[in-house]
Structure formats: C-alpha cells, structure tokens
Write a protein that holds these residues in place. Structure first.
Motif, PDB file in Angstrom:
ATOM      1  N   GLN A  29       0.814  -1.223   0.000  1.00 41.44           N
ATOM      2  CA  GLN A  29       0.000   0.000   0.000  1.00 41.44           C
ATOM      3  C   GLN A  29       0.837   1.259   0.000  1.00 41.44           C
ATOM      4  O   GLN A  29       0.299   2.351   0.186  1.00 41.44           O
ATOM      5  CB  GLN A  29      -0.913   0.016   1.234  1.00 41.44           C
ATOM      6  CG  GLN A  29      -1.909  -1.130   1.273  1.00 41.44           C
ATOM      7  CD  GLN A  29      -2.957  -0.939   2.344  1.00 41.44           C
ATOM      8  OE1 GLN A  29      -4.154  -0.849   2.064  1.00 41.44           O
ATOM      9  NE2 GLN A  29      -2.519  -0.853   3.582  1.00 41.44           N
ATOM     10  N   ARG A  30       2.150   1.114  -0.238  1.00 39.19           N
ATOM     11  CA  ARG A  30       3.050   2.254  -0.045  1.00 39.19           C
ATOM     12  C   ARG A  30       2.752   3.413  -0.987  1.00 39.19           C
ATOM     13  O   ARG A  30       2.880   4.575  -0.590  1.00 39.19           O
ATOM     14  CB  ARG A  30       4.509   1.810  -0.187  1.00 39.19           C
ATOM     15  CG  ARG A  30       4.887   1.265  -1.549  1.00 39.19           C
ATOM     16  CD  ARG A  30       6.249   0.553  -1.496  1.00 39.19           C
ATOM     17  NE  ARG A  30       6.661   0.003  -2.787  1.00 39.19           N
ATOM     18  CZ  ARG A  30       6.206  -1.135  -3.282  1.00 39.19           C
ATOM     19  NH1 ARG A  30       5.302  -1.836  -2.612  1.00 39.19           N
ATOM     20  NH2 ARG A  30       6.634  -1.571  -4.452  1.00 39.19           N
ATOM     21  N   TRP A  31       2.341   3.152  -2.221  1.00 40.67           N
ATOM     22  CA  TRP A  31       2.091   4.256  -3.153  1.00 40.67           C
ATOM     23  C   TRP A  31       0.831   5.024  -2.785  1.00 40.67           C
ATOM     24  O   TRP A  31       0.783   6.250  -2.879  1.00 40.67           O
ATOM     25  CB  TRP A  31       2.014   3.731  -4.586  1.00 40.67           C
ATOM     26  CG  TRP A  31       3.346   3.299  -5.116  1.00 40.67           C
ATOM     27  CD1 TRP A  31       3.798   2.024  -5.277  1.00 40.67           C
ATOM     28  CD2 TRP A  31       4.413   4.154  -5.544  1.00 40.67           C
ATOM     29  NE1 TRP A  31       5.082   2.032  -5.780  1.00 40.67           N
ATOM     30  CE2 TRP A  31       5.477   3.315  -5.959  1.00 40.67           C
ATOM     31  CE3 TRP A  31       4.579   5.539  -5.622  1.00 40.67           C
ATOM     32  CZ2 TRP A  31       6.689   3.829  -6.440  1.00 40.67           C
ATOM     33  CZ3 TRP A  31       5.771   6.051  -6.102  1.00 40.67           C
ATOM     34  CH2 TRP A  31       6.813   5.199  -6.506  1.00 40.67           C
ATOM     35  N   ARG A  32      -0.200   4.283  -2.366  1.00 43.26           N
ATOM     36  CA  ARG A  32      -1.422   4.972  -1.919  1.00 43.26           C
ATOM     37  C   ARG A  32      -1.174   5.753  -0.630  1.00 43.26           C
ATOM     38  O   ARG A  32      -1.689   6.861  -0.451  1.00 43.26           O
ATOM     39  CB  ARG A  32      -2.549   3.953  -1.723  1.00 43.26           C
ATOM     40  CG  ARG A  32      -3.167   3.460  -3.030  1.00 43.26           C
ATOM     41  CD  ARG A  32      -4.234   2.418  -2.787  1.00 43.26           C
ATOM     42  NE  ARG A  32      -3.664   1.153  -2.327  1.00 43.26           N
ATOM     43  CZ  ARG A  32      -4.381   0.103  -1.954  1.00 43.26           C
ATOM     44  NH1 ARG A  32      -5.702   0.169  -1.964  1.00 43.26           N
ATOM     45  NH2 ARG A  32      -3.799  -1.002  -1.559  1.00 43.26           N
ATOM     46  N   ALA A  33      -0.374   5.165   0.257  1.00 39.98           N
ATOM     47  CA  ALA A  33      -0.026   5.878   1.482  1.00 39.98           C
ATOM     48  C   ALA A  33       0.769   7.138   1.171  1.00 39.98           C
ATOM     49  O   ALA A  33       0.597   8.182   1.822  1.00 39.98           O
ATOM     50  CB  ALA A  33       0.777   4.961   2.403  1.00 39.98           C
ATOM     51  N   LEU A  34       1.642   7.051   0.162  1.00 38.89           N
ATOM     52  CA  LEU A  34       2.441   8.219  -0.215  1.00 38.89           C
ATOM     53  C   LEU A  34       1.554   9.365  -0.687  1.00 38.89           C
ATOM     54  O   LEU A  34       1.817  10.536  -0.378  1.00 38.89           O
ATOM     55  CB  LEU A  34       3.439   7.838  -1.310  1.00 38.89           C
ATOM     56  CG  LEU A  34       4.292   8.984  -1.861  1.00 38.89           C
ATOM     57  CD1 LEU A  34       5.168   9.582  -0.763  1.00 38.89           C
ATOM     58  CD2 LEU A  34       5.155   8.507  -3.022  1.00 38.89           C
TER      59      LEU A  34
END
Length: 495
Positions: A29-34
């Motif tokens: 989920q790192r890109w959405r979290a970014l």
C-alpha cells in the motif's frame, strides 16, 4: 546507485522491484499511502506562501498592525523550523504513523482556529500552532519514503515529494488570490486557512488505514532516546538564528547580536551531540556530516532555498506594488514556474538514480538561465505585458527547480541509515527553512532599498533583487560542482 530503468525511468507505482535475498517485501500500500502523505505535506508547505497575498485583507478584517502581520507570516515559519528535527527524531524512535496523525490533526484544528480568528492575538497563536504542527508532519513524509521505498522507487517517490515542494511554494500566491477573489475581500482571507479543514478531516482516517504502524528498525533502547538537552539547545539556537531574519519589524542593528549568540549555542549543541552520541542515540548524529553526499546536499539546500524562495517574494511584490497587479493576476503570472517545477520534479525522480548530483547541477544551471531571462524580459517590458514576457523564462526556471529539489533530497539521504531517516530529513528541511528566511530577509532588504527611489525605481529594484537571488543559486551550483569533482576522485567501488 542502481539504474532507474530503461525507457520507463523506473518502476511503476505498485510494481514489484528486485530486492536482495532476505529483505522484507515492500508494503503493497506504499504508493497509496504516499499520496496521503503528499496531500498533507502540500497543505503544510502551501501555508508558507499562500498567506502573503491575503495580508492586506487580514489587516483590514482584524485591524492588525504591521508587527502583527509580520508574526502571522514569520511565526509560522519559525514554529515550523523548530519542530522539524525533534519531530523527525520522535518518528524515528517511536511510531511514525502516530506522530504523522497527531501532526495532521493538530494542523487541521489550528487551521480552523485561524480561519475563525476574531482578533490579532488569536490569529498569531493559531498560526504558531499551525506552523508547529506542519513541522511535525513534514519530516514524517521523508522518513516514510526512506523506510518504505526500496532502490530506484525511492527516487521516484522523492520526485513526487519534490513536485509537491515546488508547486506548493509557487502556487500559494495564485490559490490565495483565487480564494480572496471568490469569497470577497472581507472573508476571503479566512478561507486561506479554512480550505485546509475539509482536506485534513478527510485525510486522517485514510492515513490511519494506509500508513504502516511499525518501528523503523530494531535497535534496542539506544534508538528510543529523545535527547531532551539536545532538543533544548537546538531549539534555542535555531530560534536565535531565525528571529533577526523573520522579525523585520525590529529596527536597528541590535537584533543581529542574536546571530553570534545563536552560533555559540549551536556550537554547544554540536559538542553535546558528539558527547551524547558516544553512549546513546543523539537528536542529530554528527556522523551524518562525515558523509560527503549528506554534508554537500544540506549546504546545497540551504543556499538554493535562499534564492528559490526569495524569487517569489520579489516577483509578487514587484507585480503588485510596482505594476499594480491584483493578487490573483500576480499569482497567475507566477504559475509557469509551478507548472515547470511540478513536471520536472517527477522526471527528476526517475533520472536521479542514473545521474545523481550531476542532475542537480544541470537543474541549478537551468534555474540561473531562467532567472536571467526573467530579469531581461521584465526590464524590456512594462505594465500588464511584464507577466506575459516573463512566462517563458519562469517556466524554464521552474523546470530547473524541479531537477534540483527532489534529486538533491534523494542523493543527500541515500547513505543515511534508515533508523535516522526522520531526523536526517528534519535537518535537511531545517536548512531549507533557514535558507528561506535568510534569502527573503537579504533579498527583500536589497529590493525594498532600491524601490524606495521612487515610482520608476521598481524595475531596478526587481533586477537587483533577482540578481541577489541568482547569487544564492550560484553558490548552490558551486557546491554541487565541487561535490561532483570530489566524487570522481573517490574510489569507484566506495559504498
């Protein structure tokens, strides 16, 4: 450093990248979290510049004096700068998600209080809290990128952060002018602050869901120390250093005595950190500055932001006070810089893995060319034509800026241990804030002293102010070039 990839310039969001055996799978989920982190970062950085065009209506609405207006602007910057390093260290030592959520909630609440202000003291206190909260949020974003994005993905993530930094700084006057235009001169200034509230309220639950709740790395008690003496010394030294620059209503030369006092306190801070670091984790590890990339990158940020931020101060003041542009028209005239910066920052994030500090040097040279072109265009045009004449050069300068900010952050932090990602990012952004304060004070003083010569002196004041801003950028380019040369002399296989 690993290649950024062929053709695409790096992995796409959500794509899996090659990783060494035994390392953890990156957070899916790192890109959405970014995206959520960048929205929060955009709000906090936007509030550095958006309030400038609202000051005349704030003065009328709350009957504020010049000193109060100065604190509305400088109080935010001062509190922001004070919070960066301690907040980054707390994020490293504890739970970064919790620190981020606290900062975002506090920023949202302070924005609501600022928008509801009924008098001068109320607004100043709200702005101080708002700035402090912004300083809590921002280092968590860079720390999150350091800990969550492996290999070439990190450059792309920092490219997106660089786009946010560049666009938020440049688009502030435009958005502020638009809000005042839409909501009117009486209440428009309130929406400069209130616009953050629905965004912050919507972002909080999403951030709680997407951001990973984990400690950055196992390290025992050593990495949970918060170094209260270091916090006190750094806060005192930073305050004493920034106050003479941000509080321009203090007339006379006595205020500059704070600068040597600040240097003395900061020297004591360095000595304390070295001593403290022998047995525990300090607020700022002095070992960071033994790394060539980090030391050079911090100095580049300090000098570049002195030139970069002061350009908008000079340009906006020249258009509004010298050429009688409205706040909205002045904001529109600066938009080409924001467009160029945003687009180039994403590209720079993809290219930095391949070109490193050389990309930063190219960007700095491009900024200098754009500033020279803007000065020439403004010199040979007048009235409403000035905004059109400077659009092309500002676009070029913006493209150059996009190749500076994000790539410099990536290269500067590339050798920083993950357990120090937040504090190292906080120091880097503190350098940016100090540079901005120094640049606006120095360039603004030069600009206003020349503008005092009469109605026909504005053009000369603009030329001189841009020249001083360019001088700061030139210092950055000199440091970048020296760093490149030193890198070539070092062994090719050095880690």
């Amino acid at each position: 450093m690993a290649d950024a990839g062929h053709g695409t310039g790096g992995p796409q969001p959500g794509a899996r990248t090659a990783r060494p055996p035994g390392t953890a799978e990156p957070d899916p989920q790192r890109w959405r979290a970014l995206v959520v982190c960048l929205i929060a970062g955009f709000m906090t950085l936007l509030d550095v510049s958006i309030v400038n065009v609202a000051l005349p209506t704030v003065r009328a609405g709350l009957h504020m004096g010049q000193s109060g207006l100065q604190w509305v602007v400088s109080g935010y910057a001062l509190a922001f700068g004070l919070a960066l390093v301690p907040a980054g260290r707390i994020g490293d030592a504890r739970d970064r998600r919790t620190v981020f959520l606290f900062g975002l909630a506090l920023f949202t609440a302070a924005s609501a209080l600022a928008g509801a202000a009924q008098n001068e003291a109320w607004l100043i206190v709200a702005r101080l809290v708002q700035g402090f909260a912004g300083g809590i949020v921002v280092p968590q974003v860079s720390g999150f990128i350091q800990t969550s994005f492996p290999g070439p993905e990190r450059g792309r993530a920092f490219g997106m952060l660089g786009a946010v930094i560049g666009v938020s700084t440049a688009v502030g006057p435009l958005l502020g002018g638009l809000l005042i235009h839409v909501f009117g001169p009486q209440d428009g200034w309130r929406w400069v602050f209130l616009v953050n509230v629905p965004i912050g309220v919507a972002a909080l639950p999403v951030a709680h869901h997407l951001l990973p709740a984990r400690r950055p790395a196992p390290g025992g008690r050593r990495h949970s120390d918060l170094d209260p003496v270091g916090v006190l010394l750094l806060g005192t030294g930073t305050t004493a250093l920034l106050l003479p620059f941000v509080q321009e209503q203090w007339h006379g030369t006595a205020r500059w005595l704070l600068v040597p006092a600040a240097l003395g306190v900061l020297t004591a801070f360095v000595a304390w950190e070295i001593r403290y670091g022998r047995s525990r984790e300090p607020l700022v590890s002095m070992d960071l500055f033994t790394r060539r990339s980090y030391a050079a990158g911090t100095l580049i940020s300090l000098a570049y932001f002195a030139g970069f931020t002061s350009v908008f101060f000079v340009f906006t003041l020249y258009l509004q006070a010298g050429l009688h542009y409205s706040a909205l028209a002045a904001g529109v005239a600066i938009t080409p810089f924001a467009l160029g910066s945003g687009a180039a920052a994403v590209l720079g994030g993809r290219l930095v893995a391949r070109h490193g500090r050389r990309l930063v040097a190219v960007g700095l040279a491009t900024v200098l060319a754009g500033l020279a072109g803007a000065a020439l265009a403004a010199h040979f045009s007048s009235g409403s034509a000035a905004g059109w004449a400077t659009a092309g050069p500002l676009l070029l300068a913006g493209i150059g800026s996009g190749l500076v900010i994000a790539p410099n952050v990536t290269v500067t932090l590339q050798e920083v241990p993950v357990v120090r990602a937040g504090s190292a990012g906080g120091v880097l952004q503190t350098a940016q804030r100090i540079g901005s304060a120094v640049g606006i004070a120095v360039v603004g003083s030069v600009f206003l002293s020349h503008a005092a010569g009469g109605p026909h002196a504005w053009s000369t004041a603009f030329d001189t102010g841009i020249a001083v801003s360019a001088g700061f950028v030139l210092v950055s380019l000199t440091v970048a070039t020296a760093d490149i040369r030193r890198g070539r002399r070092e062994p090719a296989d050095r880690d």
